[in-house]
Each structure stands twice: as structure tokens, then as C-alpha cells.
Design a protein around this motif. Structure first.
Motif, PDB file in Angstrom:
ATOM      1  N   TRP A 266       0.745  -1.353  -0.042  1.00  0.00           N
ATOM      2  CA  TRP A 266       0.077  -0.032   0.149  1.00  0.00           C
ATOM      3  C   TRP A 266       0.740   1.260   0.050  1.00  0.00           C
ATOM      4  O   TRP A 266       0.768   2.185  -0.686  1.00  0.00           O
ATOM      5  CB  TRP A 266      -1.023  -0.103   1.328  1.00  0.00           C
ATOM      6  CG  TRP A 266      -2.053   0.928   1.271  1.00  0.00           C
ATOM      7  CD1 TRP A 266      -2.288   2.116   0.259  1.00  0.00           C
ATOM      8  CD2 TRP A 266      -3.320   0.875   1.832  1.00  0.00           C
ATOM      9  NE1 TRP A 266      -3.361   2.802   0.475  1.00  0.00           N
ATOM     10  CE2 TRP A 266      -3.914   1.828   1.561  1.00  0.00           C
ATOM     11  CE3 TRP A 266      -3.818  -0.184   2.998  1.00  0.00           C
ATOM     12  CZ2 TRP A 266      -5.303   2.042   2.035  1.00  0.00           C
ATOM     13  CZ3 TRP A 266      -5.039   0.172   3.492  1.00  0.00           C
ATOM     14  CH2 TRP A 266      -5.918   1.215   3.057  1.00  0.00           C
ATOM     15  N   MET A 270       1.616   3.783  -3.243  1.00  0.00           N
ATOM     16  CA  MET A 270       1.396   5.307  -2.835  1.00  0.00           C
ATOM     17  C   MET A 270       2.483   6.113  -3.195  1.00  0.00           C
ATOM     18  O   MET A 270       2.538   7.424  -3.873  1.00  0.00           O
ATOM     19  CB  MET A 270       1.019   5.772  -1.437  1.00  0.00           C
ATOM     20  CG  MET A 270      -0.437   5.007  -1.156  1.00  0.00           C
ATOM     21  SD  MET A 270      -1.858   5.604  -2.437  1.00  0.00           S
ATOM     22  CE  MET A 270      -1.457   7.359  -2.221  1.00  0.00           C
ATOM     23  N   VAL A 345      -5.219   0.162  -3.611  1.00  0.00           N
ATOM     24  CA  VAL A 345      -4.828   1.317  -4.448  1.00  0.00           C
ATOM     25  C   VAL A 345      -5.502   1.526  -5.836  1.00  0.00           C
ATOM     26  O   VAL A 345      -6.390   2.418  -6.115  1.00  0.00           O
ATOM     27  CB  VAL A 345      -3.106   1.262  -4.813  1.00  0.00           C
ATOM     28  CG1 VAL A 345      -2.831   2.613  -5.441  1.00  0.00           C
ATOM     29  CG2 VAL A 345      -2.512   1.345  -3.258  1.00  0.00           C
ATOM     30  N   TYR A 349      -8.864   3.837  -6.069  1.00  0.00           N
ATOM     31  CA  TYR A 349      -8.527   5.005  -6.614  1.00  0.00           C
ATOM     32  C   TYR A 349      -9.634   5.006  -8.310  1.00  0.00           C
ATOM     33  O   TYR A 349     -10.143   6.063  -8.699  1.00  0.00           O
ATOM     34  CB  TYR A 349      -7.471   5.391  -7.309  1.00  0.00           C
ATOM     35  CG  TYR A 349      -6.761   6.127  -5.924  1.00  0.00           C
ATOM     36  CD1 TYR A 349      -7.039   7.222  -5.377  1.00  0.00           C
ATOM     37  CD2 TYR A 349      -5.773   5.350  -5.249  1.00  0.00           C
ATOM     38  CE1 TYR A 349      -6.383   7.874  -4.443  1.00  0.00           C
ATOM     39  CE2 TYR A 349      -5.242   5.789  -3.897  1.00  0.00           C
ATOM     40  CZ  TYR A 349      -5.813   7.281  -3.492  1.00  0.00           C
ATOM     41  OH  TYR A 349      -4.939   7.630  -2.402  1.00  0.00           O
TER      42      TYR A 349
END
Length: 359
Positions: A266, A270, A345, A349
Motif C-alpha cells: 500500500w 502510494m 490502491v 482510486y
């Protein structure tokens, strides 16, 4: 235009003769005359040069008239060039994003495009870039082992210092990979699913990308670990730290390794997101450094990092077999990294900015 140009030429000539009559004849004024001449020449030269752009003076002082066929009227404005000006103005007045950081939605779409390009890249190119990226992870791992492993008494008295030094040095690998077009399995777990969610790639592309990048990363990391051992670099504190980390990473329960791997990737994904958001190298460095340092300092599990660290530990003398390394670490960590990239993720998103949110 010819008459006006001739008038200007005559005026300049008249001023020239008046100026000559005013100058003193004494030889003592030579320096003053030179500086005054330069000043007057500068003052008169600027408007003359501006006029020459339209009237086209020739060296003899005669005005060169523009051809009648050109259809241009004399002056600072030329009606015939208005269309060109309109085009330039239309371009320059359009809204242009000059910020140093992309908006989150724009960043997500850029990553989806990047994932599609990675997924559809020829297999040999993907394999090549994956092997090179594995070597970059090896460089960062060896650097961290060499420095953090040789802190001596400071590491014993302040264990957090050793962990922080290791964490501060390790992010150099992702900086190299993301800015050289590399292929890292952990990053592809987010970018390729983004492409799939947005209809830019399919599941066959995803399986191929993940499989080839894992294979290439294993080859690159393994070869680099062998090279480091052969070169005599896994010695002293680096050797001891490699053994300690290998034993620790292969002693966790399956579930614990899985959850640590989810948390880890994660942060890694990012870092990829923030790097893509930044438009300059400095911003990319900041975006990469802090998330990667965070997961290392918190002792989380990164599959590709372990593809170097664990072989390095075994080569250094850790009492761990290759089978135990794969079963106790690589398998749960790869699964956890894939969950983090594709769900935490990519899907997250896509729901916020892409297709999943629209459906």
C-alpha cells in the motif's frame, strides 16, 4: 512611406551637422567628445533601429522602400498579420496547467495509461527491464546492509537507529526504477489493474505482466546477491544483518506475513502514485522517499526486496533452505503485495476517479 522615410533621413543628417558644429575643436576634449558621441549615438540609435524594422534603412542612409506588391502599410501595426496574432493569442490565452503537481484524478488516469503501456510491452522488453529493476533493488539492499549493519555499538544501544538508517537508504531503488522506465512487480500490481478497470488492458495482459515481472525481478535480485557474495561485499556487519533479517522474515506465520505485505505494498504503490503526480525530479524524490522509508522502518514485507535480502542471507550463512524461503515468505508476501496494489490502491482510486465509481 517613401516620403516619410526620406524626411527622417534628412532630419538625422541635419542633426548630425548641428552636432558637429557644437563640438569644441580643442584636443583636450577628445575623451569628452568620444563619450558624448557614444551617448548621442545610443540615444539616436534606438529609435532609428526600431524604425529600420519597418522602413529598412540601408547603410548609405537611403530609405529602402518596401515593394508595392507586398500590400503592407507602413507603421507598427500590419493588418495582414492580424490572423497570425489571433492564432498566437488563442494559444497563449488558453488555460495551461503550470503547477508542480498533478491533480489526483489526472494522476490516476496517467497511471492507468502507464499500466496499459507496461502490460502491452513485448515480453522480452518487460523481462529485460524487470531484471534491471531487480538489480537496482539489490543495489539499495546492499547499500542499506553495508551501512546499517556496521553501526557497531550504536546499533545495540539504539536499535531504532539501525532501522532508521536502513529505511533512509533503501528508497534509492524505487527512485532509479521509476525514473528509468523499470518494471517492478509491486508497482505493476497497481498500475496494470488500473488499466484493466479503465478498459485499457485485459486479464491476459495482467497475468502476463505480473508473471514476467516477477520472473525478471527474481533473476535480477538473485544474480545481484550472487555477485555481492562473490565480490566479498557480504562480510562483517552486512553479513550479520543479512543473516538476522533472513531468519526473522522466514519465522513469521503465514497470516502475519500476508498482512505485513498488504500494508507494505500500500505504501509502495502510494509512492508510485506520488511520483507520477510530481512533474519534476525533486518532487518525485520526495514522493518516493517517505512512503518507502515508512514501510521499511515499520518492518513490513516487500516481495522484491525479499528476493534480494533472503538469498543474500542464505549466501551469508543463514540456516534457511530455499524451500522454506519460498513457502514461509515469498508466497504469502507476493499474495499480500498483489492484494494491496490491486484492491487498496487500484480499485480504490478507480472508484474515486475512474470507471468503478461511475458504474
Amino acid at each position: 512611406s517613401s516620403h516619410f522615410g526620406a524626411s527622417i533621413s534628412a532630419g538625422i543628417t541635419e542633426h548630425k551637422w548641428k552636432y558637429k558644429a557644437w563640438l569644441p575643436s580643442s584636443t583636450a576634449m577628445v575623451g569628452h567628445r568620444s563619450s558624448s558621441s557614444a551617448l548621442v549615438g545610443l540615444v539616436l540609435g534606438i529609435p532609428v533601429l526600431l524604425l529600420c524594422g519597418q522602413v529598412s534603412f540601408v547603410p548609405t542612409g537611403i530609405v529602402q522602400q518596401l515593394p508595392a506588391s507586398s500590400g503592407k502599410s507602413w507603421g507598427l501595426r500590419q493588418p495582414q498579420s492580424s490572423s497570425a496574432r489571433t492564432i498566437v493569442n488563442a494559444v497563449t490565452t488558453a488555460p495551461v496547467d503550470t503547477s508542480m503537481v498533478r491533480q489526483p484524478a489526472e494522476t490516476y488516469m496517467a497511471l492507468a495509461d502507464k499500466g496499459a503501456a507496461n502490460a502491452k510491452k513485448p515480453l522480452l522488453k518487460t523481462l529485460h527491464q524487470s531484471i534491471v529493476s531487480g538489480c537496482y533493488v539489490g543495489f539499495a539492499g546492499l547499500l542499506s546492509l553495508s551501512i546499517a549493519g556496521n553501526l557497531g555499538a550504536a546499533a545495540v544501544s539504539a536499535p531504532g537507529l539501525q532501522k532508521m538508517v536502513f529505511a533512509a537508504l533503501f528508497p534509492v531503488n524505487l527512485l532509479l526504477i521509476l525514473n528509468s522506465g523499470g518494471q517492478l512487480f509491486t508497482g505493476n500490481t497497481a498500475t496494470v489493474p488500473m488499466a484493466v478497470f479503465e478498459g485499457k488492458a485485459d486479464m491476459n495482459d495482467l497475468v502476463r505482466s505480473w508473471g514476467v515481472s516477477i520472473l525478471g525481478n527474481i533473476i535480477g535480485c538473485g544474480v545481484f546477491a550472487c555477485a555481492a557474495q562473490y565480490a566479498g561485499l557480504l562480510v562483517g556487519g552486512a553479513q550479520k544483518l543479512a543473516i538476522t533479517m533472513t531468519v526473522m522474515k522466514t519465522s513469521m506465520p503465514f497470516g502475519q506475513a500476508l498482512v505485513k505485505a498488504i500494508m507494505c505494498n500500500w505504501m509502495v504503490c502510494m509512492a508510485v502514485f506520488l511520483s507520477e503526480a510530481a512533474r519534476d525530479l525533486g518532487g518525485k524524490m520526495v514522493g518516493i522517499w517517505f512512503p518507502i522509508s515508512a514501510f521499511v522502518a515499520m518492518s513490513m514485507e516487500h516481495s522484491v526486496a525479499n528476493m534480494f535480502l533472503l538469498p543474500a542471507g542464505i549466501l551469508s550463512g543463514a540456516p534457511i533452505t530455499i524451500g522454506k524461503m519460498v513457502l514461509k515468505n515469498w508466497i504469502p508476501v507476493v499474495i499480500g503485495n498483489a492484494i494491496a496494489g490491486s484492491v487498496c490502491v487500484a480499485a480504490s482510486y478507480s472508484y474515486a476517479f475512474g470507471s468503478l465509481g461511475k458504474s
